[in-house]
Design a protein around this motif. Structure first.
Motif, PDB file in Angstrom:
ATOM      1  N   GLN A   2     -21.098 -23.900 -11.716  1.00  0.00           N
ATOM      2  CA  GLN A   2     -19.772 -23.334 -11.202  1.00  0.00           C
ATOM      3  C   GLN A   2     -18.579 -24.130 -11.080  1.00  0.00           C
ATOM      4  OE1 GLN A   2     -19.890 -20.108  -9.994  1.00  0.00           O
ATOM      5  NE2 GLN A   2     -17.899 -20.047  -9.563  1.00  0.00           N
ATOM      6  N   MET A  74     -10.947 -15.294 -12.497  1.00  0.00           N
ATOM      7  CA  MET A  74     -10.225 -15.343 -11.195  1.00  0.00           C
ATOM      8  C   MET A  74      -9.027 -16.336 -11.135  1.00  0.00           C
ATOM      9  SD  MET A  74     -11.509 -13.294  -8.930  1.00  0.00           S
ATOM     10  CE  MET A  74     -10.534 -13.055  -7.357  1.00  0.00           C
ATOM     11  N   THR A  77      -6.178 -14.234 -12.022  1.00  0.00           N
ATOM     12  CA  THR A  77      -5.754 -13.457 -10.705  1.00  0.00           C
ATOM     13  C   THR A  77      -4.781 -14.456  -9.848  1.00  0.00           C
ATOM     14  OG1 THR A  77      -8.041 -12.262 -10.733  1.00  0.00           O
ATOM     15  CG2 THR A  77      -6.480 -12.150  -8.809  1.00  0.00           C
ATOM     16  N   TYR A  78      -5.389 -15.505  -9.449  1.00  0.00           N
ATOM     17  CA  TYR A  78      -4.607 -16.411  -8.743  1.00  0.00           C
ATOM     18  C   TYR A  78      -3.087 -16.701  -9.326  1.00  0.00           C
ATOM     19  CZ  TYR A  78      -8.900 -16.972  -5.989  1.00  0.00           C
ATOM     20  OH  TYR A  78      -9.995 -16.646  -5.400  1.00  0.00           O
ATOM     21  N   LEU A  81      -0.909 -13.757  -8.925  1.00  0.00           N
ATOM     22  CA  LEU A  81      -0.386 -13.535  -7.505  1.00  0.00           C
ATOM     23  C   LEU A  81       0.808 -14.744  -7.306  1.00  0.00           C
ATOM     24  CD1 LEU A  81      -3.736 -12.880  -5.938  1.00  0.00           C
ATOM     25  CD2 LEU A  81      -1.817 -11.323  -5.959  1.00  0.00           C
ATOM     26  N   VAL A  84       4.128 -13.929  -9.013  1.00  0.00           N
ATOM     27  CA  VAL A  84       4.980 -12.834  -8.331  1.00  0.00           C
ATOM     28  C   VAL A  84       5.403 -13.528  -6.994  1.00  0.00           C
ATOM     29  CG1 VAL A  84       5.080 -10.364  -7.452  1.00  0.00           C
ATOM     30  CG2 VAL A  84       3.787 -10.947  -9.557  1.00  0.00           C
ATOM     31  N   THR A  85       4.642 -14.357  -6.488  1.00  0.00           N
ATOM     32  CA  THR A  85       5.038 -14.833  -5.203  1.00  0.00           C
ATOM     33  C   THR A  85       6.502 -15.894  -5.327  1.00  0.00           C
ATOM     34  OG1 THR A  85       2.835 -14.907  -4.336  1.00  0.00           O
ATOM     35  CG2 THR A  85       4.430 -16.254  -3.137  1.00  0.00           C
ATOM     36  N   GLY A  87       8.456 -15.378  -8.122  1.00  0.00           N
ATOM     37  CA  GLY A  87       9.474 -14.449  -8.363  1.00  0.00           C
ATOM     38  C   GLY A  87      10.189 -13.981  -7.037  1.00  0.00           C
ATOM     39  N   ARG A 132     -11.001   3.144  -5.073  1.00  0.00           N
ATOM     40  CA  ARG A 132     -10.239   2.219  -4.519  1.00  0.00           C
ATOM     41  C   ARG A 132      -9.528   1.305  -5.523  1.00  0.00           C
ATOM     42  NH1 ARG A 132     -11.727  -0.842   1.073  1.00  0.00           N
ATOM     43  NH2 ARG A 132     -12.347  -2.790  -0.192  1.00  0.00           N
ATOM     44  N   HIS A 137      -5.112  -0.949  -8.415  1.00  0.00           N
ATOM     45  CA  HIS A 137      -4.736  -1.686  -9.469  1.00  0.00           C
ATOM     46  C   HIS A 137      -4.181  -0.899 -10.747  1.00  0.00           C
ATOM     47  CE1 HIS A 137      -7.745  -4.228  -7.747  1.00  0.00           C
ATOM     48  NE2 HIS A 137      -7.112  -5.424  -8.299  1.00  0.00           N
ATOM     49  N   LEU A 140      -0.604  -0.138  -9.061  1.00  0.00           N
ATOM     50  CA  LEU A 140       0.411  -1.195  -9.427  1.00  0.00           C
ATOM     51  C   LEU A 140       0.964  -1.675 -10.798  1.00  0.00           C
ATOM     52  CD1 LEU A 140       1.961  -3.876  -7.928  1.00  0.00           C
ATOM     53  CD2 LEU A 140      -0.256  -5.113  -8.206  1.00  0.00           C
ATOM     54  N   ALA A 276     -12.946  -4.100   4.613  1.00  0.00           N
ATOM     55  CA  ALA A 276     -13.630  -5.171   3.745  1.00  0.00           C
ATOM     56  C   ALA A 276     -14.953  -4.608   3.690  1.00  0.00           C
ATOM     57  CB  ALA A 276     -13.536  -6.500   4.202  1.00  0.00           C
ATOM     58  N   LYS A 278     -19.190  -4.979   2.592  1.00  0.00           N
ATOM     59  CA  LYS A 278     -20.187  -5.857   2.208  1.00  0.00           C
ATOM     60  C   LYS A 278     -21.015  -5.417   0.677  1.00  0.00           C
ATOM     61  CE  LYS A 278     -19.300  -8.653   5.449  1.00  0.00           C
ATOM     62  NZ  LYS A 278     -18.423  -9.319   5.015  1.00  0.00           N
ATOM     63  N   VAL A 280     -20.025  -5.667  -2.181  1.00  0.00           N
ATOM     64  CA  VAL A 280     -19.093  -5.713  -3.411  1.00  0.00           C
ATOM     65  C   VAL A 280     -18.668  -6.863  -4.033  1.00  0.00           C
ATOM     66  CG1 VAL A 280     -18.155  -3.398  -2.863  1.00  0.00           C
ATOM     67  CG2 VAL A 280     -16.802  -5.679  -2.214  1.00  0.00           C
ATOM     68  N   ARG A 281     -19.312  -8.243  -3.321  1.00  0.00           N
ATOM     69  CA  ARG A 281     -19.102  -9.477  -3.951  1.00  0.00           C
ATOM     70  C   ARG A 281     -19.566  -9.696  -4.870  1.00  0.00           C
ATOM     71  NH1 ARG A 281     -18.759 -10.878   1.816  1.00  0.00           N
ATOM     72  NH2 ARG A 281     -16.296 -10.644   2.118  1.00  0.00           N
TER      73      ARG A 281
ATOM     74  N   GLU B 165     -10.942 -11.016   7.907  1.00  0.00           N
ATOM     75  CA  GLU B 165     -10.742 -10.282   6.772  1.00  0.00           C
ATOM     76  C   GLU B 165     -10.530  -8.712   6.858  1.00  0.00           C
ATOM     77  OE1 GLU B 165     -14.578 -10.233   4.642  1.00  0.00           O
ATOM     78  OE2 GLU B 165     -13.349  -9.692   2.739  1.00  0.00           O
ATOM     79  N   GLN B 166     -11.092  -8.184   8.083  1.00  0.00           N
ATOM     80  CA  GLN B 166     -10.987  -6.950   8.326  1.00  0.00           C
ATOM     81  C   GLN B 166      -9.408  -6.762   8.771  1.00  0.00           C
ATOM     82  OE1 GLN B 166     -12.988  -4.600   7.753  1.00  0.00           O
ATOM     83  NE2 GLN B 166     -15.060  -5.448   7.730  1.00  0.00           N
ATOM     84  N   TYR B 169      -7.501  -6.243   5.848  1.00  0.00           N
ATOM     85  CA  TYR B 169      -7.397  -5.053   5.135  1.00  0.00           C
ATOM     86  C   TYR B 169      -6.639  -4.124   5.789  1.00  0.00           C
ATOM     87  CZ  TYR B 169     -10.653  -6.218   1.691  1.00  0.00           C
ATOM     88  OH  TYR B 169     -11.371  -6.739   0.324  1.00  0.00           O
ATOM     89  N   ALA B 205       6.650 -11.350  -1.910  1.00  0.00           N
ATOM     90  CA  ALA B 205       6.052 -12.693  -1.849  1.00  0.00           C
ATOM     91  C   ALA B 205       4.945 -12.610  -0.762  1.00  0.00           C
ATOM     92  CB  ALA B 205       7.046 -13.897  -1.480  1.00  0.00           C
ATOM     93  N   MET B 208       1.877 -10.548  -1.696  1.00  0.00           N
ATOM     94  CA  MET B 208       1.032 -11.563  -2.962  1.00  0.00           C
ATOM     95  C   MET B 208       0.128 -12.460  -2.251  1.00  0.00           C
ATOM     96  SD  MET B 208       1.360 -10.326  -5.845  1.00  0.00           S
ATOM     97  CE  MET B 208       1.736  -8.532  -5.643  1.00  0.00           C
ATOM     98  N   LEU B 218     -13.084 -12.524  -1.600  1.00  0.00           N
ATOM     99  CA  LEU B 218     -14.053 -11.607  -2.484  1.00  0.00           C
ATOM    100  C   LEU B 218     -14.976 -12.613  -3.262  1.00  0.00           C
ATOM    101  CD1 LEU B 218     -12.124  -8.668  -3.481  1.00  0.00           C
ATOM    102  CD2 LEU B 218     -14.188  -8.669  -2.021  1.00  0.00           C
ATOM    103  N   HIS B 219     -14.099 -13.443  -3.865  1.00  0.00           N
ATOM    104  CA  HIS B 219     -14.353 -14.235  -5.005  1.00  0.00           C
ATOM    105  C   HIS B 219     -15.378 -15.779  -4.576  1.00  0.00           C
ATOM    106  CE1 HIS B 219     -13.192 -17.626  -8.092  1.00  0.00           C
ATOM    107  NE2 HIS B 219     -14.368 -16.924  -8.483  1.00  0.00           N
TER     108      HIS B 219
END
Lengths: 282, 262
Positions: A2, A74, A77-78, A81, A84-85, A87, A132, A137, A140, A276, A278, A280-281, B165-166, B169, B205, B208, B218-219
């Motif tokens: 990992q 991932m 993804t970061y 994000l 765009v932050t 920007g 969802r 996604h 967006l 959130a 549980k 789905v992780r 986390e909740q 969301y 910003a 994001m 999540l990850h």
């Protein structure tokens, strides 16, 4: 395992940012701002379709390649994000918008490409369609896509209308005057004020191509599909007459934006209702 | 008789007293306390009453000036604190939300220049109330998330991440609705959904950064400290979005300037 994978992708991210920044800077200094006009319809649609098809090809037939692996990671993804932050912060701090700069265009292309491939991967799982995920996604992606690919086609035309004088010449942002294609006449203008002098309401009665219309702020007139007329402001000219400033916006991409907004609204609703979850992780 | 802003110090004192009593009861109780919830709910009721009479006295939604949004923020914080306590039983959350609500109410009490009943044409829209109310509720949920994150960063072994986390969301969902309602409103008022106005840009910003926190959780649920720090950074960006932009030189190109100086 990992840890080593994490640091490999992190390294790729740093290299990508360095290359992206270098290439953008080189292009910026060689050509100036991004040539937005070149991508006016139909060029933008052609390029967007080619771009989308290559991403589908990348996902379906070259999933094992280093490019696909990174684009689905991932870290991508970061990075998206973070881009765009950055920007947002730049646009939030600077007087000049970054939207015409090469780095911004390159960053947005990366963000949209990442969104597209992860949507291809994640739109369903063993239990079925992940609504969802899809709503948020794809919503967006459509919003960014309509804004990005549609930008060259959006026209903003301004007409300073003087009472009783027909006008069919409009001004675009850089001050050029262009024919509107039909005629507008200000019939009547009224402004009301609070006691302290700030305006409380202003209304213009305008004849637009033979039709009598009432315009006010927050209440535009739809001339035709994708072409709306707004009363944005008013001013006194040198002769002391009131001029109503009318703006015509032509944006054929706004229906896509409407779909995107509707999808994201539903996605946000599901996010609030389900919270959130549980299990789905990954 | 219309009272408007003049009774704010009295209303604020009553709200803070009730809320403080709820916080003390909650902090001392071992289990979830019905008394604490009742007192906190009463504070919310008093606050609602004050906002309702202000709305009537001003003859427009009290949502335009910074003072008015601070009022809503206090109100939403009290609601979010009560909700978080009722749902997850954090003994200290009512103390935190009371403290924050008190700070914002105190600013309003000591800034008398908030009496202004004008509402410019651009804000006279059906979008105005939902756009602002949704944002204020989101800010309050994200404010509670910040408080839990700070607590988690200071106290080793604090189990706050599930609740954060909740709250994220809920907060991000409302934030998204705020941005989308803003986009629809902007289209109706000016013809564009999005124009990278400074406030919009800071909202993007902020959005994001919070989405980053959600994806990180999540990850990599094991990265607790990083997660909490991202929540803190997100809240800092949120402050820029809310009032920080008013102090930036590029604010001149912003359409969100109705609230400057008040």
């Amino acid at each position: 395992m990992q840890t080593s994978k994490f640091s490999y992708n992190a390294l790729v991210t740093i290299v990508l940012v360095a290359i992206g920044a270098g290439v953008s800077m080189a292009l910026q200094s060689a050509f100036g701002d991004f040539p937005v006009e070149f991508f006016a319809f139909p060029m933008n649609v052609v390029v967007a379709v080619v771009w989308l098809l290559s991403l589908v090809e990348l996902y379906r037939h070259r999933k094992g390649s280093a490019v696909a692996k990174y684009m689905l990671s991932m870290e991508a993804t970061y990075l998206s994000l973070a881009l765009v932050t950055v920007g947002g912060v730049v646009a939030g701090v600077m007087a000049e918008l970054p939207t015409g700069k090469w780095w911004f265009v390159v960053a947005m292309l990366f963000v949209m490409s990442h969104l597209a491939v992860i949507t291809l991967r994640g739109w369903r799982n063993a239990e079925g369609v992940r609504w969802r995920f899809v709503l948020n996604h794809i919503g967006l992606l459509l919003a960014l896509g309509a804004g990005f690919w549609g930008a060259p086609d959006v026209e903003e035309l301004r007409l300073p209308l003087v009472e009783g004088r027909p006008c069919s010449e409009a001004y675009v942002r850089d001050g050029r005057s262009v024919p509107l294609g039909y005629e507008m006449t200000l019939l009547d203008f009224e402004a009301a004020y609070y006691d302290n002098g700030t305006p409380s309401d202003f209304v213009a009665r305008v004849d637009i191509a033979g039709e009598e219309v009432t315009l006010r702020v927050n209440s535009p007139y739809r001339y035709r599909w994708g072409e709306d007329v707004y009363l944005v402001s008013y001013e006194k000219d040198l002769a002391g007459r009131t001029r109503g400033i009318v703006q015509v916006v032509r944006d054929g991409w706004s229906p896509i934006m409407a779909v995107a907004v509707a999808m994201m609204l539903m996605g946000a609703l599901l996010m609030f209702l389900q919270g959130a979850r549980k299990g789905v992780r990954r | 008789m219309m009272l408007g802003w003049s009774i704010l110090p009295w209303a604020a004192a009553l709200v803070v007293a009730l809320s403080l009593a709820a916080a003390v009861v909650a902090a001392r109780a071992k289990e979830r306390s019905v008394w604490a919830m009742a007192l906190a709910a009463l504070a919310v009721v008093v606050m609602s009453g004050f906002i309702a009479q202000l709305w009537i006295a001003l003859d427009r939604p009290p949502m335009r000036t910074m003072g008015e949004t601070r009022l809503w923020y206090s109100f939403c914080l009290l609601c979010a604190g009560l909700f978080t306590y009722a749902r997850w039983r954090y003994r200290w959350i009512l103390s935190f939300s009371t403290l924050m609500a008190t700070v914002f109410l105190a600013i309003n009490c000591f800034k008398p220049e908030i009496h202004d009943s004008t509402l410019m044409p651009a804000l006279q829209s059906a979008w105005f109330v939902p756009h602002v109310a949704v944002y204020m509720f989101s800010y309050a949920l994200l404010g509670c998330a910040l408080l839990l994150a700070l607590w988690g960063l200071c106290r080793k072994g604090a189990e706050v991440d599930d609740a954060i986390e909740q709250l994220l969301y809920g907060g991000v969902a409302f934030f998204t609705v705020g941005m989308l309602s803003g986009a629809l409103w902007a289209k109706q008022a000016w013809g564009y959904h999005w124009s990278w106005d400074p406030k919009e840009a800071w909202a993007a910003a902020t959005w994001m950064i919070y989405l980053g926190a959600i994806h990180l959780r999540l990850h990599r649920p094991d990265c607790r400290r990083v997660f909490r720090w991202v929540v803190v950074v997100g809240f800092c960006a949120l402050q820029m979005c809310w009032w920080g932009v008013n102090y930036l030189p590029n604010v001149e190109r912003s359409v969100h300037t109705y609230n400057i100086n008040n």
